[in-house]
Design a protein around this motif. Structure first.
Motif, short mmCIF file in Angstrom:
data_model
loop_
_atom_site.label_atom_id
_atom_site.label_comp_id
_atom_site.label_asym_id
_atom_site.label_seq_id
_atom_site.Cartn_x
_atom_site.Cartn_y
_atom_site.Cartn_z
N LEU A 1 0.82 -1.21 0.00
CA LEU A 1 0.00 0.00 0.00
C LEU A 1 0.86 1.26 0.00
N VAL A 2 1.99 1.21 0.66
CA VAL A 2 2.92 2.35 0.62
C VAL A 2 3.39 2.56 -0.81
N ASP A 3 3.72 1.49 -1.49
CA ASP A 3 4.15 1.60 -2.89
C ASP A 3 3.05 2.21 -3.76
N VAL A 4 1.82 1.79 -3.55
CA VAL A 4 0.70 2.34 -4.34
C VAL A 4 0.53 3.83 -4.04
N ALA A 5 0.54 4.20 -2.77
CA ALA A 5 0.37 5.61 -2.41
C ALA A 5 1.49 6.46 -3.00
N ARG A 6 2.70 5.96 -2.96
CA ARG A 6 3.84 6.71 -3.51
C ARG A 6 3.76 6.78 -5.04
N PHE A 7 3.22 5.75 -5.67
CA PHE A 7 3.02 5.77 -7.12
C PHE A 7 1.98 6.82 -7.49
N LEU A 8 0.88 6.84 -6.73
CA LEU A 8 -0.20 7.78 -7.02
C LEU A 8 0.18 9.23 -6.72
N ALA A 9 1.02 9.42 -5.72
CA ALA A 9 1.40 10.79 -5.31
C ALA A 9 2.90 10.83 -4.99
N PRO A 10 3.74 10.74 -6.01
CA PRO A 10 5.18 10.62 -5.76
C PRO A 10 5.81 11.82 -5.06
N ASP A 11 5.20 12.99 -5.14
CA ASP A 11 5.79 14.18 -4.53
C ASP A 11 5.12 14.60 -3.23
N GLU B 1 4.65 15.01 0.36
CA GLU B 1 5.59 14.93 1.49
C GLU B 1 5.11 13.98 2.59
N SER B 2 3.82 14.03 2.91
CA SER B 2 3.32 13.15 3.97
C SER B 2 3.43 11.68 3.58
N ALA B 3 3.29 11.37 2.30
CA ALA B 3 3.45 9.98 1.84
C ALA B 3 4.91 9.56 1.94
N LYS B 4 5.81 10.47 1.61
CA LYS B 4 7.24 10.16 1.72
C LYS B 4 7.62 9.87 3.17
N ARG B 5 7.15 10.72 4.07
CA ARG B 5 7.47 10.53 5.50
C ARG B 5 6.85 9.25 6.05
N LEU B 6 5.64 8.96 5.61
CA LEU B 6 4.98 7.73 6.05
C LEU B 6 5.74 6.51 5.54
N GLU B 7 6.24 6.59 4.33
CA GLU B 7 7.05 5.50 3.78
C GLU B 7 8.29 5.27 4.65
N LEU B 8 8.92 6.34 5.09
CA LEU B 8 10.10 6.22 5.95
C LEU B 8 9.74 5.54 7.27
N ARG B 9 8.58 5.93 7.84
CA ARG B 9 8.14 5.30 9.09
C ARG B 9 7.89 3.81 8.92
N VAL B 10 7.27 3.45 7.80
CA VAL B 10 6.97 2.04 7.54
C VAL B 10 8.27 1.25 7.34
N LEU B 11 9.19 1.81 6.58
CA LEU B 11 10.47 1.13 6.37
C LEU B 11 11.20 0.94 7.69
#
Length: 160
Positions: free
Chosen positions: A93-103, A105-115
């Protein structure tokens, strides 16, 4: 409504939007319902039944509109709050969210938290280094650098 903590008004609006036939307002309504459930309990850790109900609304938001990024982000945040190991579905789901909205910022930070939560600190740090490099302002670069220090501390604290 959310900022003013007018929960009943927010729920009423979500109920109205949820009756519409267009999937976009239905997705928004479900994400709003999840947000209300979580924020009502913001002073304390939401109990498991609240997390489950909020996650069900986030799931409905995603199903209503598979391009509605806030639904994905809310689901991922709830998954992190459940304090269970990060599963493959959450990573996907992180990959999908980042694909849909690559720029976004909140998705980028959430991806870091998940990783980081999944123990993949090196990939999180690599992505964060890229964020520092491509920061749009000095303040943003400083925020990313500060976050990098916290990730390094978490990584080093977790391995000792």
């Amino acid at each position: 409504m959310i900022r003013q903590k007018r929960w009943d008004d927010a729920v009423a609006l979500a109920d109205i939007l949820g009756m519409m036939k267009d999937p976009k307002p239905v997705a928004w309504a479900n994400e709003l319902q999840a947000q209300v459930l979580l924020r009502r309990e913001a002073e304390s850790e939401p109990p498991p039944q609240t997390l489950a109900a909020a996650k069900a609304h986030a799931t409905k938001a995603i199903r209503s509109d598979p391009t509605y990024v806030p639904g994905f982000l809310r689901y991922i945040e709830i998954s992190l709050a459940e304090s269970e190991p990060v599963d493959d579905d959450t990573l996907e789901l992180v990959d999908v969210a980042r694909f849909l909205a690559p720029d976004l910022e909140s998705a980028k930070r959430l991806e870091l938290r998940v990783l980081a939560a999944s123990g993949n600190y090196e990939l999180a740090l690599k992505k964060l280094d890229s964020m520092v490099e491509w920061a749009s302002s000095k303040r943003e670069a400083q925020e990313h650098s500060s976050l990098r220090k916290k990730l390094v501390e978490a990584r080093d604290g977790g391995s000792s």
